[in-house]
Scaffold this active site. Structure first.
Site, PDB file in Angstrom:
ATOM      1  N   ASP A 179       4.409   3.272  32.183  1.00 28.31           N
ATOM      2  CA  ASP A 179       5.190   4.466  32.517  1.00 28.31           C
ATOM      3  C   ASP A 179       6.190   4.704  31.387  1.00 28.31           C
ATOM      4  O   ASP A 179       7.155   3.950  31.231  1.00 28.31           O
ATOM      5  CB  ASP A 179       5.909   4.215  33.858  1.00 28.31           C
ATOM      6  CG  ASP A 179       6.669   5.437  34.352  1.00 28.31           C
ATOM      7  OD1 ASP A 179       6.988   6.310  33.529  1.00 28.31           O
ATOM      8  OD2 ASP A 179       6.943   5.489  35.569  1.00 28.31           O
ATOM      9  N   HIS A 180       5.950   5.756  30.610  1.00 29.66           N
ATOM     10  CA  HIS A 180       6.756   5.974  29.405  1.00 29.66           C
ATOM     11  C   HIS A 180       8.170   6.467  29.732  1.00 29.66           C
ATOM     12  O   HIS A 180       9.005   6.612  28.843  1.00 29.66           O
ATOM     13  CB  HIS A 180       6.042   6.971  28.487  1.00 29.66           C
ATOM     14  CG  HIS A 180       6.373   6.788  27.026  1.00 29.66           C
ATOM     15  ND1 HIS A 180       7.456   6.071  26.580  1.00 29.66           N
ATOM     16  CD2 HIS A 180       5.742   7.229  25.911  1.00 29.66           C
ATOM     17  CE1 HIS A 180       7.497   6.092  25.262  1.00 29.66           C
ATOM     18  NE2 HIS A 180       6.470   6.783  24.828  1.00 29.66           N
ATOM     19  N   ARG A 181       8.463   6.677  31.027  1.00 32.23           N
ATOM     20  CA  ARG A 181       9.838   7.065  31.355  1.00 32.23           C
ATOM     21  C   ARG A 181      10.772   5.878  31.166  1.00 32.23           C
ATOM     22  O   ARG A 181      11.912   6.040  30.762  1.00 32.23           O
ATOM     23  CB  ARG A 181       9.921   7.564  32.806  1.00 32.23           C
ATOM     24  CG  ARG A 181       9.252   8.916  33.006  1.00 32.23           C
ATOM     25  CD  ARG A 181       9.237   9.304  34.454  1.00 32.23           C
ATOM     26  NE  ARG A 181       8.520   8.338  35.273  1.00 32.23           N
ATOM     27  CZ  ARG A 181       8.415   8.414  36.596  1.00 32.23           C
ATOM     28  NH1 ARG A 181       8.979   9.410  37.253  1.00 32.23           N
ATOM     29  NH2 ARG A 181       7.725   7.523  37.272  1.00 32.23           N
TER      30      ARG A 181
END
Ligand code: CAO
Length: 444
Positions: A416-418
Site C-alpha cells: 500500500d503506497h499510502r
C-alpha cells in the site's frame, strides 16, 4: 399506555460494551424486534431488539457510552397490557434468530438476547456476519457491509449504495455521518475529487444475454466467493498498489528442506517451502515494523502492531480463504510447517472458524505448488503488504565466472503506497531474499 425501561440484555459473556449506534429518533414508532441500538464488544456487534411494540420516549444512553448487562438504555411507551399475540410473536422470532446465529457459528448462548455480528476484517469479513445481520438488508451485497440497521435504512431512504461508502467507524463500520457525507459530496460533485469514493462514476460492465451465443448455465456464487469478490474490489479500488519483484536463490534452503524428510515422516510433519517463507516474512516484519501497520479510517493516524501474525491464502473448493498463523516470529520451522498443514486442511474441509481468519498482519499467497512465473497479488487491506510466491525453477545464474544451475524462487511484493514507500519495500524484499537464500539468518 405505560412507560417501560429497556435494559442491556445478556451479552453472551462480554462484560462491558460500547454503544455505537442509536437506531431510532425520539418519538419514533418501534415494532417488536426492531433494532433499538447497536452495541459493540471486542469481538462482536449486537443489535438490541425491542421486546415490545410502542414509541421511543427517549434514550438513556448516548453513542460512545459504555454499558453493562442490566443498565437502562431506553424508555418505550407501550400498551399497558401487551397482547399475548405480540409476546408470542417476539418469542417466535427470537427462536428463529437462535437458529440463524447458530448457523453463523456465533456463540449460541448469546443469540437469544441480542443479534450478534462477529467481526472480521479480512477476506472472511462476511462469512460470519450475514446470517445474523440486519433484516433490513435488502440485497446480497448489502449483507456483507459493516453497518447497522439505522444506517442501512438511511442509505435506502437516500438511495445510497453502501458498498460505495467508506466507513469511518471502528474497524471501518459505516456510520450515519458517512452516508450523509457521501450524499453531500455527490451533490456537490466532489465525490470523485475527494479520492475516497470507491464506486461512483465507474462505468458499469454491460449485462449480456450469453444464451444468444450458445448453451449456458447460471450458477450462484458461494458465500466465500461473494465475500472475496467484494473484498478484492474494495481493496483494489482503495489501495494504491505497487508491486516489486525479486528472485531468491533457495538452492541451499531446498536441499536442507529435503534433508528433513525422514525426520518429518517420524514427526508426521511435511516441510514445504511455505514454512520457510512464513518464518522469513515474520522475521522481516519484526525488523521492518513499517510493514506491520494499518491506516486508521480518518487518514490522520496509523496503528503500529506489536504482534506478528501471518495470513496464508488457501485455495479451497469453496473459494479463497486466509487463515492466520499467530506469533509466527516466535515459532520454529517444524511448528510453522505443522500449523500450515493443519490450517490448510481445516480450510479445505470448511472447518475454519471466523477467529482462525482474523488478526493477520501480512499475507502470504503461495502459488508455488501450482505454477507460474509471477503474479501481482492484491493487498489484503487493512494490512499493508502481501507476498506472492510462484514456482521455484532451476535457472542459470552468473556467479562471476560461470553460469551455475540454481533453484530460483520468484517473489512479488505488493504494498500500500499510502504508508509504504519504495525504499521501505526494497529493504523488506531484500531481507526476505537474504533470509531465504541463507537460512542461517533465520536462526539469528
Ligand atoms: N516452488 C516449487 N514447489 C513448491 C513451492 C514453490 N514455491 N511451494 C510448494 N512447493 C511444493 C511443495 O514442496 C510440495 O512438494 P513436495 O511434497 O514434493 O515437497 C508441493 O509443492 C505441494 O505443496 P502444497 O500445496 O501441498 O503445500 P504448500 O505448503 O506448498 O502450500 C498452501 C500450502 C495452503 C499455501 C497451498 O496449498 C495453497 O492453497 N496455495 C494457493 C494459494 C492461493 O490460492 N493464492 C492465490 C490467492 S490470490 O488469488
Amino acid at each position: 399506555m405505560a412507560i417501560e425501561t429497556i435494559v442491556v440484555p445478556d451479552l453472551g459473556g462480554a462484560e462491558s460494551v460500547d454503544v455505537i449506534e442509536l437506531s431510532l429518533a425520539q418519538g419514533d414508532t418501534v415494532g417488536v424486534e426492531d433494532s433499538l441500538l447497536v452495541l459493540e464488544s471486542d469481538k462482536a456487534t449486537m443489535d438490541v431488539p425491542s421486546p415490545h411494540e410502542g414509541q421511543l420516549v427517549k434514550y438513556l444512553v448516548a453513542e460512545g457510552d459504555t454499558v453493562k448487562v442490566g443498565d437502562p438504555i431506553a424508555e418505550l411507551e407501550i400498551q399497558a397490557d401487551p397482547s399475548q399475540e405480540v409476546a408470542n410473536e417476539a418469542a417466535e422470532s427470537l427462536d428463529a434468530e437462535v437458529e440463524d446465529a447458530a448457523e453463523a457459528t456465533v456463540a449460541p448462548e448469546a443469540a437469544p438476547v441480542a443479534k450478534i455480528e462477529e467481526k472480521a476484517t479480512e477476506f472472511d469479513v462476511a462469512i460470519s456476519s450475514s446470517a445474523v445481520d440486519s433484516p433490513l438488508a435488502d440485497s446480497e451485497s448489502a449483507d456483507d457491509i459493516y453497518a447497522g440497521p439505522a444506517v442501512r435504512m438511511l442509505a435506502r431512504e437516500l438511495g445510497v449504495d453502501l458498498t460505495s461508502v467508506p466507513g469511518s467507524g471502528p474497524r471501518g463500520r459505516i456510520l450515519k455521518d458517512d452516508v450523509n457525507d457521501y450524499v453531500k459530496r455527490a451533490l456537490s460533485g466532489g465525490a470523485a475529487e475527494s479520492g475516497q469514493d470507491t464506486g461512483a462514476g465507474i462505468p458499469e460492465i454491460p449485462q449480456i444475454d450469453f444464451s444468444q451465443f450458445g448453451e449456458i448455465e447460471k450458477v450462484k456464487l458461494t458465500k466465500i466467493q461473494k465475500v472475496t469478490a467484494n473484498n478484492m474490489q474494495r481493496n483494489w479500488l482503495n489501495v494504491p498498489h505497487v508491486t516489486q519483484f525479486d528472485d531468491a536463490d533457495i538452492t541451499e534452503m531446498d536441499s536442507f528442506r529435503k534433508s528433513l524428510k525422514a525426520e518429518g515422516e517420524m514427526r508426521g510433519v511435511r516441510v514445504t517451502p511455505v514454512a520457510f517463507l512464513v518464518k522469513a516474512i515474520a522475521t522481516a516484519l519484526e525488523d521492518n515494523p513499517g510493514f506491520n501497520r494499518s491506516l486508521v479510517g480518518d487518514g490522520e493516524s496509523y496503528i503500529q502492531k506489536q504482534y506478528c501474525n501471518i495470513g496464508m491464502a488457501v485455495d479451497t473448493p469453496r473459494g479463497l480463504v486466509v487463515p492466520v498463523i499467530r506469533n509466527a516470529s516466535s515459532m520454529g520451522i517444524w511448528e510453522i510447517a505443522g500449523e500450515v498443514a493443519q490450517l490448510a486442511e481445516k480450510a479445505r474441509e470448511g472447518k475454519l472458524k471466523p477467529s482462525d481468519m482474523q488478526g493477520g498482519c501480512f499475507t502470504l499467497s503461495s502459488l508455488g505448488a501450482i505454477g507460474g512465473n509471477g503474479f501481482t497479488p492484491i493487498v489484503n487491506a487493512p494490512e499493508l503488504g502481501i507476498l506472492g510466491v510462484s514456482k521455484a525453477q532451476m535457472k542459470p545464474v552468473w556467479n562471476g565466472h560461470d553460469f551455475e544451475p540454481r533453484l530460483m524462487l520468484p517473489l512479488a511484493l505488493s504494498y500500500d503506497h499510502r504508508l509504504i514507500n519504495g525504499g521501505d519495500a526494497g529493504r523488506f524484499m531484500t531481507q526476505i531474499v537474504k533470509l531465504l537464500s541463507d537460512i542461517r539468518h533465520l536462526a539469528l
